[in-house]
Write an enzyme that holds these catalytic residues in place. Sequence first.
Site, short mmCIF file in Angstrom:
data_model
loop_
_atom_site.label_atom_id
_atom_site.label_comp_id
_atom_site.label_asym_id
_atom_site.label_seq_id
_atom_site.Cartn_x
_atom_site.Cartn_y
_atom_site.Cartn_z
N HIS A 48 65.80 -4.90 97.79
CA HIS A 48 65.71 -3.73 98.02
C HIS A 48 65.28 -3.99 98.97
O HIS A 48 65.65 -3.25 100.26
CB HIS A 48 65.23 -2.79 97.07
CG HIS A 48 65.47 -2.04 97.41
ND1 HIS A 48 65.90 -0.70 97.87
CD2 HIS A 48 64.10 -0.89 97.22
CE1 HIS A 48 65.47 0.24 98.38
NE2 HIS A 48 63.89 0.43 98.01
N HIS A 72 57.92 -1.16 102.18
CA HIS A 72 57.51 -0.12 102.28
C HIS A 72 57.19 0.03 101.00
O HIS A 72 56.71 1.57 100.21
CB HIS A 72 58.75 0.90 102.94
CG HIS A 72 60.45 0.64 101.64
ND1 HIS A 72 61.26 -0.06 101.65
CD2 HIS A 72 60.37 1.56 100.76
CE1 HIS A 72 61.60 -0.12 100.46
NE2 HIS A 72 61.57 1.01 100.12
N GLU A 76 52.87 1.31 96.88
CA GLU A 76 52.80 2.09 96.06
C GLU A 76 52.94 0.96 94.16
O GLU A 76 52.60 1.89 93.95
CB GLU A 76 54.54 3.49 96.05
CG GLU A 76 54.42 4.28 95.26
CD GLU A 76 55.69 5.17 95.28
OE1 GLU A 76 55.00 6.25 95.09
OE2 GLU A 76 56.41 4.66 95.97
N ASP A 77 54.28 -0.02 94.71
CA ASP A 77 54.47 -0.34 92.77
C ASP A 77 53.88 -1.87 92.96
O ASP A 77 54.34 -2.07 91.94
CB ASP A 77 56.21 -0.31 93.40
CG ASP A 77 56.71 0.41 93.14
OD1 ASP A 77 55.82 1.86 92.88
OD2 ASP A 77 57.78 0.70 93.28
N ASP A 146 66.11 3.24 102.76
CA ASP A 146 65.71 3.10 101.76
C ASP A 146 66.60 3.94 100.84
O ASP A 146 66.90 3.67 99.95
CB ASP A 146 64.19 3.91 101.78
CG ASP A 146 63.80 4.14 100.09
OD1 ASP A 146 63.82 2.48 99.45
OD2 ASP A 146 62.45 4.65 99.88
N ASP A 266 93.16 12.34 112.92
CA ASP A 266 92.20 11.97 113.38
C ASP A 266 92.43 10.55 112.53
O ASP A 266 90.27 10.32 111.48
CB ASP A 266 91.27 12.19 114.19
CG ASP A 266 90.74 13.57 113.23
OD1 ASP A 266 91.13 13.25 112.53
OD2 ASP A 266 88.89 13.65 113.33
MN MN Z 1 62.53 1.58 98.14
#
Ligand code: MN
Length: 575
Positions: A48, A72, A76-77, A146, A266
Amino acid sequence: MVDFSVFENELVAQQREGEVPFLKNVFHFAETAHHGQERKSGEPYIAHPFEVARILVRLRLDTPAIAAGLLHDVAEDTSVSLETIKQTFGDEIALLVEGVTKIGKARYPKIAVGEKSGIEETTENLRKLIVSMAKDLRVVLIKLADRLHNMRTLYALTEDKQQRIARETMEIYAPLAARFGIEEIKRELEDLSFQYLYPKEYRFIKTHARQYREREDYLKQVTPVLYEKLRAEDVGFLGLHYRAKSYWSLYQKLLRHNMEFDMIYDLIAVRVIVQSIEECYRTIGALHKLYRPLAGRFKDYIAVPKLNGYQSLHTTLFCEEGKLCEFQIRTQQMHEEAEYGIAAHWFYAEHKDQSSYLVSATDQRFSWLALLSEWQKKINDPDEFLNMVKIDFFKDRIFVFTPKGDVVDLPEGATPIDFAYRIHTELGNQCSGARVNERIVSLDEELRSGDVVSIVIQRNKKPSASWLEIVKTNFAKHKIKESLRDNLNSSIRFESKSIELDFTIVVRDRIGLIKDISRVISIAHFNIVNVNIVRTEKDPILKIKCATKDRSTISMVAAELRKVKSVMEVGYRVN
Ligand code: MN
């Protein structure tokens, strides 16, 4: 499979091989931190952040932003702290990671269908996003990347989550990408959301995609001819290619054109990339000489760029074999700014340091952002806030001018009162009349792009409660209510409890109609109490009972409902 060499090649293609060793380091750091974690799709977690970083490379963001993309989710994880990131990679990267982390993940707790608690969460995230993007605009691009990768892998989630995330993407993230001019990401976010939110309609478009193929075949044959003909006209162009319209924008356009593909010129547009602005005009001259233009379709977005900065010349021509075809003529820089927006803008900026990523109040392209951060402090109610962002900032824009020539951007359908409040609260409160292009107009006149608007004021005048029915923007509404509330003599009182109303809607039945109708109603945060269909000899009639706290938006919702395709008539009664 996560293969770093793919990433490496992409950097090398941008002549950024110098950044590879550092980013490789960051990648291994993130990989170690996420070791053993898996995504819902079963892939190792590192896939990811890796894909997020690749999207950032495509946007040509700088090294710190790409590094922050890789990192990123680490703070947090995983067990690695922000402090460790700071010590390892420095302040700038740590600040970006912190910015993204603070916005938080949409966690979407389990909520029964029909309840609206998702709104609080969306609003909370949105507020944090606004705060952190005011500090460093790169944060919002990392967040967009993200979300884009999360949307690409949305299939792995439950249907409930898919709906919620897709809706939030369509309502918040795609418009956000659009406002930053990042067309490429906007397209992909919309098409991904489209297939989850309107699966039937999505399939309809896909089945008719052969129309795309036909035009593509045609263009494949015609391109060499065009190439030769333009060469002969001595136009120095760099590239000639074509791009199919996204499924979502095609669907939107088809809705406005009776679902007739033949009305869409278009579907696939030819893009001619040339060396300079001068060449743009020479090219369009040459094209108009070669092929007959369709009247009324020439647009000069170079002289008058779109508000998000978009520049190009557009024209529709009776091309080879007399077939209608849209052309977009632009320079390489215009092209990249059209696809990558603000990111390309940074790329072309001559001097770059951290302050380039701040929102500058003097930069007209971002004045909306300064305004947005101001409003997020003022409005506490989550429903009102979300509504304001969606309508005042993300709806289709018009831009009008003050008598001094300053540009003011407003949502489509805005009136002189919206304009007045947008300039200054007192100008709004004391507004007694308006002139548009020197002509006196009534206060409910719809403004159009390019209008020059001046407001006539009357001292000590107070806004009228009836304005609430006229104005389009929520900030004008908010200001009018505030002023009415302040005015003790005002006989208007505001009910805070829910009121019930019935919409009576005469329709021609079609696929997706109810969904479109309930979408309009729920965007306004009306609660649908019940829906009844009365079959008559002629057209069926929908009776929808709703509840709302905001009486002032009812007529607007009715007007929106009238715009839904296949809706013949809309009436309402407040109980
Ligand atoms: Mn993420």
